[in-house]
Design an enzyme around this catalytic site. Structure first.
Site, PDB file in Angstrom:
ATOM      1  N   ASP A  38       0.869  -1.187   0.000  1.00  0.00           N
ATOM      2  CA  ASP A  38       0.000   0.000   0.000  1.00  0.00           C
ATOM      3  C   ASP A  38       0.902   1.232   0.000  1.00  0.00           C
ATOM      4  O   ASP A  38       1.988   1.208   0.598  1.00  0.00           O
ATOM      5  CB  ASP A  38      -0.884  -0.001   1.259  1.00  0.00           C
ATOM      6  CG  ASP A  38      -2.088   0.915   1.117  1.00  0.00           C
ATOM      7  OD1 ASP A  38      -3.218   0.395   1.004  1.00  0.00           O
ATOM      8  OD2 ASP A  38      -1.898   2.151   1.122  1.00  0.00           O
ATOM      9  N   LYS A  43       0.276   3.470   7.410  1.00  0.00           N
ATOM     10  CA  LYS A  43      -0.472   2.215   7.524  1.00  0.00           C
ATOM     11  C   LYS A  43       0.475   1.014   7.483  1.00  0.00           C
ATOM     12  O   LYS A  43       0.379   0.096   8.297  1.00  0.00           O
ATOM     13  CB  LYS A  43      -1.449   2.152   6.334  1.00  0.00           C
ATOM     14  CG  LYS A  43      -2.535   1.130   6.468  1.00  0.00           C
ATOM     15  CD  LYS A  43      -3.285   0.932   5.183  1.00  0.00           C
ATOM     16  CE  LYS A  43      -4.423   1.890   4.976  1.00  0.00           C
ATOM     17  NZ  LYS A  43      -5.179   1.617   3.724  1.00  0.00           N
ATOM     18  N   PHE A 163     -16.962 -11.254  -1.007  1.00  0.00           N
ATOM     19  CA  PHE A 163     -18.301 -11.177  -0.418  1.00  0.00           C
ATOM     20  C   PHE A 163     -18.257 -10.953   1.086  1.00  0.00           C
ATOM     21  O   PHE A 163     -19.213 -11.243   1.794  1.00  0.00           O
ATOM     22  CB  PHE A 163     -19.095 -12.451  -0.744  1.00  0.00           C
ATOM     23  CG  PHE A 163     -19.292 -12.664  -2.220  1.00  0.00           C
ATOM     24  CD1 PHE A 163     -20.226 -11.917  -2.927  1.00  0.00           C
ATOM     25  CD2 PHE A 163     -18.521 -13.582  -2.921  1.00  0.00           C
ATOM     26  CE1 PHE A 163     -20.397 -12.095  -4.292  1.00  0.00           C
ATOM     27  CE2 PHE A 163     -18.676 -13.769  -4.284  1.00  0.00           C
ATOM     28  CZ  PHE A 163     -19.618 -13.023  -4.982  1.00  0.00           C
ATOM     29  N   LYS A 215     -21.265 -10.311  -8.359  1.00  0.00           N
ATOM     30  CA  LYS A 215     -20.998  -9.474  -7.179  1.00  0.00           C
ATOM     31  C   LYS A 215     -22.067  -8.374  -7.038  1.00  0.00           C
ATOM     32  O   LYS A 215     -22.659  -8.174  -5.968  1.00  0.00           O
ATOM     33  CB  LYS A 215     -19.600  -8.851  -7.299  1.00  0.00           C
ATOM     34  CG  LYS A 215     -19.316  -7.750  -6.328  1.00  0.00           C
ATOM     35  CD  LYS A 215     -19.252  -8.264  -4.907  1.00  0.00           C
ATOM     36  CE  LYS A 215     -19.380  -7.137  -3.921  1.00  0.00           C
ATOM     37  NZ  LYS A 215     -18.714  -7.321  -2.689  1.00  0.00           N
ATOM     38  N   CYS A 271     -20.759  -0.258   0.857  1.00  0.00           N
ATOM     39  CA  CYS A 271     -21.010  -1.161  -0.273  1.00  0.00           C
ATOM     40  C   CYS A 271     -22.393  -1.023  -0.887  1.00  0.00           C
ATOM     41  O   CYS A 271     -22.523  -0.672  -2.054  1.00  0.00           O
ATOM     42  CB  CYS A 271     -20.776  -2.597   0.169  1.00  0.00           C
ATOM     43  SG  CYS A 271     -19.138  -2.837   0.855  1.00  0.00           S
TER      44      CYS A 271
HETATM   45  C1  UGA Z   1     -22.147  -6.089   2.202  1.00  0.00           C
HETATM   46  C2  UGA Z   1     -22.495  -7.539   1.810  1.00  0.00           C
HETATM   47  O1  UGA Z   1     -23.302  -8.129   2.825  1.00  0.00           O
HETATM   48  C3  UGA Z   1     -21.221  -8.376   1.617  1.00  0.00           C
HETATM   49  O2  UGA Z   1     -21.558  -9.679   1.172  1.00  0.00           O
HETATM   50  C4  UGA Z   1     -20.340  -7.691   0.564  1.00  0.00           C
HETATM   51  O3  UGA Z   1     -19.132  -8.387   0.358  1.00  0.00           O
HETATM   52  C5  UGA Z   1     -20.028  -6.267   1.028  1.00  0.00           C
HETATM   53  O4  UGA Z   1     -21.267  -5.543   1.214  1.00  0.00           O
HETATM   54  C6  UGA Z   1     -19.186  -5.615  -0.043  1.00  0.00           C
HETATM   55  O5  UGA Z   1     -19.687  -5.410  -1.153  1.00  0.00           O
HETATM   56  O6  UGA Z   1     -17.993  -5.410   0.182  1.00  0.00           O
HETATM   57  P1  UGA Z   1     -21.388  -4.891   4.483  1.00  0.00           P
HETATM   58  O7  UGA Z   1     -21.586  -3.610   3.751  1.00  0.00           O
HETATM   59  O8  UGA Z   1     -20.149  -5.085   5.264  1.00  0.00           O
HETATM   60  O9  UGA Z   1     -21.487  -6.139   3.462  1.00  0.00           O
HETATM   61  O10 UGA Z   1     -22.575  -5.020   5.520  1.00  0.00           O
HETATM   62  P2  UGA Z   1     -23.954  -5.840   5.675  1.00  0.00           P
HETATM   63  O11 UGA Z   1     -23.823  -6.745   6.813  1.00  0.00           O
HETATM   64  O12 UGA Z   1     -24.377  -6.411   4.383  1.00  0.00           O
HETATM   65  O13 UGA Z   1     -24.951  -4.652   6.080  1.00  0.00           O
HETATM   66  C7  UGA Z   1     -25.220  -3.574   5.200  1.00  0.00           C
HETATM   67  C8  UGA Z   1     -26.302  -2.689   5.764  1.00  0.00           C
HETATM   68  O14 UGA Z   1     -27.566  -3.357   5.782  1.00  0.00           O
HETATM   69  C9  UGA Z   1     -26.050  -2.252   7.224  1.00  0.00           C
HETATM   70  O15 UGA Z   1     -26.359  -0.892   7.378  1.00  0.00           O
HETATM   71  C10 UGA Z   1     -27.014  -3.110   8.029  1.00  0.00           C
HETATM   72  O16 UGA Z   1     -27.412  -2.515   9.217  1.00  0.00           O
HETATM   73  C11 UGA Z   1     -28.174  -3.244   7.054  1.00  0.00           C
HETATM   74  N1  UGA Z   1     -29.016  -4.424   7.292  1.00  0.00           N
HETATM   75  C12 UGA Z   1     -28.506  -5.670   7.161  1.00  0.00           C
HETATM   76  C13 UGA Z   1     -30.348  -4.245   7.658  1.00  0.00           C
HETATM   77  O17 UGA Z   1     -30.840  -3.109   7.782  1.00  0.00           O
HETATM   78  N2  UGA Z   1     -31.124  -5.361   7.857  1.00  0.00           N
HETATM   79  C14 UGA Z   1     -30.650  -6.624   7.713  1.00  0.00           C
HETATM   80  O18 UGA Z   1     -31.417  -7.593   7.897  1.00  0.00           O
HETATM   81  C15 UGA Z   1     -29.294  -6.781   7.366  1.00  0.00           C
END
Ligand code: UGA
Length: 444
Positions: A38, A43, A163, A215, A271
């Site tokens: 990086d 970092k 993912f 994706k 994301c």
């Molecule tokens: C998301 C995807 O879940 C991953 O599979 C993917 O790899 C990642 O994006 C990415 O593209 O890098 P992430 O953004 O870390 O992961 O978080 P999530 O756990 O998916 O939550 C996203 C948002 O949805 C959060 O604000 C969470 O609070 C909300 N959420 C999640 C809800 O409001 N309800 C739910 O039932 C689940």
């Protein structure tokens, strides 16, 4: 090589953010020799001494172990990392541009550097979330550099989307639901299978364009699933139905599944919002209307507005009212506040003249830098002192498991607005608190 033994591959991981560090660590754990590169000197210095510059459970311990075993190294020199690698991972960020498309500058820069430095057959693997066709673009950039160098180094470019979920990154990397390998060269596909040989997960070999779309479609599907539940929750609220019970009943259908049905104040993070915008833009450029996803974006915004209206309806004029926010991160187990719904809640409440304090187990300075008038307190009970209302924005265990009787005793008022539907409203009501969730009927 003995059966059951993994071929130790030499790996470079370029771009050490969430995805990069998890990739480096999980490949190190699989027995490969990994160099993380990086440009950020601070970092890299931190990582070399075993300090993880981001908040991600368990990763630091593994970094230290791999550093001790000398199977993980860090450098600021992309040249050094690339020259020695058989496989080079691109894990740089693709943050959104103002028009919603991802910024591809870093991908282009890294591809150029790779083209400048590869010396023998290499596989270039893109893990960053990128629009369909990027694998071909990376291929052309590297080929152009090789032409400039007047050398003929064979290489293949593979799309291997990530993912992982923030807060569960290592868990996801160790036990992924699937591994997608978008690759048009059988030889490269074979090496990619060797790379992940020890990972017990279904592996799909497909074209790079298919992999890139898998994706986006995955994130779009999950964001849509949540958004549908949020819309249903608003209707439940009006019709005296409990959306938590609805989600439970719905999730038992195997075709639907129990995950990502949790209604709340909307999705956030680095994301979903970015990827939905990118997909909508991809549709626009291809002249395909993405009306469902445009609706998802709109409803996600509406959800926070609806929740703020609920607070106003119940509390009346918010001017001078003391409101305590519990949770700033976009979800638990991370210090990430990018596109966090809490930010929209803060803006909405400040606009009404409320006085805001708050607590989050991992977020502190980022909020005060963004909103100097918000007081962030490192103790949840102190943060709730004299509050007229408490608003839950993130469902951290540390928040769910608070002593709510004690909170009630410290508050001036008794309003609890649960933006994540995680508290036991019966218990709170018994304590004399007035509870509102998102589409939860309290008469059942
Ligand atoms: C998301 C995807 O879940 C991953 O599979 C993917 O790899 C990642 O994006 C990415 O593209 O890098 P992430 O953004 O870390 O992961 O978080 P999530 O756990 O998916 O939550 C996203 C948002 O949805 C959060 O604000 C969470 O609070 C909300 N959420 C999640 C809800 O409001 N309800 C739910 O039932 C689940």
């Amino acid at each position: 090589m003995k059966k059951g033994m993994v071929r130790k591959l030499k790996i470079a991981v370029i771009g050490i953010g969430y995805v990069g560090i998890t990739t480096a660590v999980s490949l190190g754990e699989l027995g490969h020799q990994v160099v993380g590169a990086d440009m950020d000197d601070t970092k890299i210095k931190q990582l070399k001494s075993g300090i993880l510059p981001i908040y991600e459970p368990h990763v630091e311990t593994v970094i230290r172990k791999l550093l001790r075993e000398e199977s993980l190294h860090f450098t600021t020199s992309i040249k050094e990392a690339v020259e020695r690698a058989e496989i080079v991972f691109i894990t740089v960020g693709t943050p959104p541009l103002a028009d919603g498309r991802p910024n591809m500058k870093h991908i282009g820069d890294v591809a150029t550097e790779i083209g400048r430095h590869i010396r023998e057959y290499s596989i270039i693997v893109n893990k960053s979330t990128v629009p369909v066709g990027t694998t071909d673009d990376v291929q052309s950039i590297i080929a152009d550099q090789l032409k400039l160098r007047e050398v003929n180094v064979p290489f293949d470019v593979v799309s291997n989307p990530e993912f992982l979920q923030e807060g569960r990154a290592l868990q996801n990397a160790r036990k992924p639901d699937r591994i997608i390998i978008g690759c048009s060269s059988p030889a490269a596909a074979e090496i990619m299978l060797q790379l992940y040989e020890k990972v017990d997960a279904p592996k799909q070999i497909t074209s790079p364009r298919n992999a890139e779309m898998i994706k986006y479609a995955s994130n779009a599907f999950l964001a849509t699933k949540i958004t549908l539940m949020n819309e249903i929750a608003r209707l439940c609220d009006r019709l005296a139905v409990d959306v938590s019970e609805v989600a439970k009943g719905l999730g038992m259908d195997k075709r639907i599944g129990p995950h990502f049905l949790q209604a709340g104040i909307g999705y956030g993070g680095s994301c979903f919002p970015k990827d939905i915008s990118a997909l909508v833009m991809m549709g626009r450029e291809a002249q395909i209307e993405m009306s469902i996803l445009e609706g998802v974006q709109e409803v996600n915004q509406l959800q926070t507005d609806w929740f703020l209206d609920k607070v106003k309806q119940q509390m009346g004029d918010l001017y001078g009212k003391r409101i305590t926010l519990f949770g700033f991160a976009f979800k638990p187990d991370t210090d990430d506040i990018r596109e966090a719904p809490s930010l929209k809640i803060i803006v909405g409440l400040l606009n009404e003249g409320a006085i805001i304090s708050g607590f989050d187990p991992a977020v502190n300075k980022k909020i005060t830098e963004m909103f100097p008038s918000v007081t962030v307190i490192e103790d949840a009970y102190q943060a709730a002192k004299e509050a007229d209302a408490v608003v839950i924005c993130t469902e951290w265990d540390e928040i769910i498991n608070l002593d709510w009787r004690k909170i009630k005793g410290l508050m001036k008022g008794n309003f609890i607005f649960d933006g994540r539907n995680v508290l036991d409203w019966r218990m709170l009501q018994q304590e004399g608190l007035r509870y509102w969730g998102v589409g939860r009927n309290m008469n059942t």
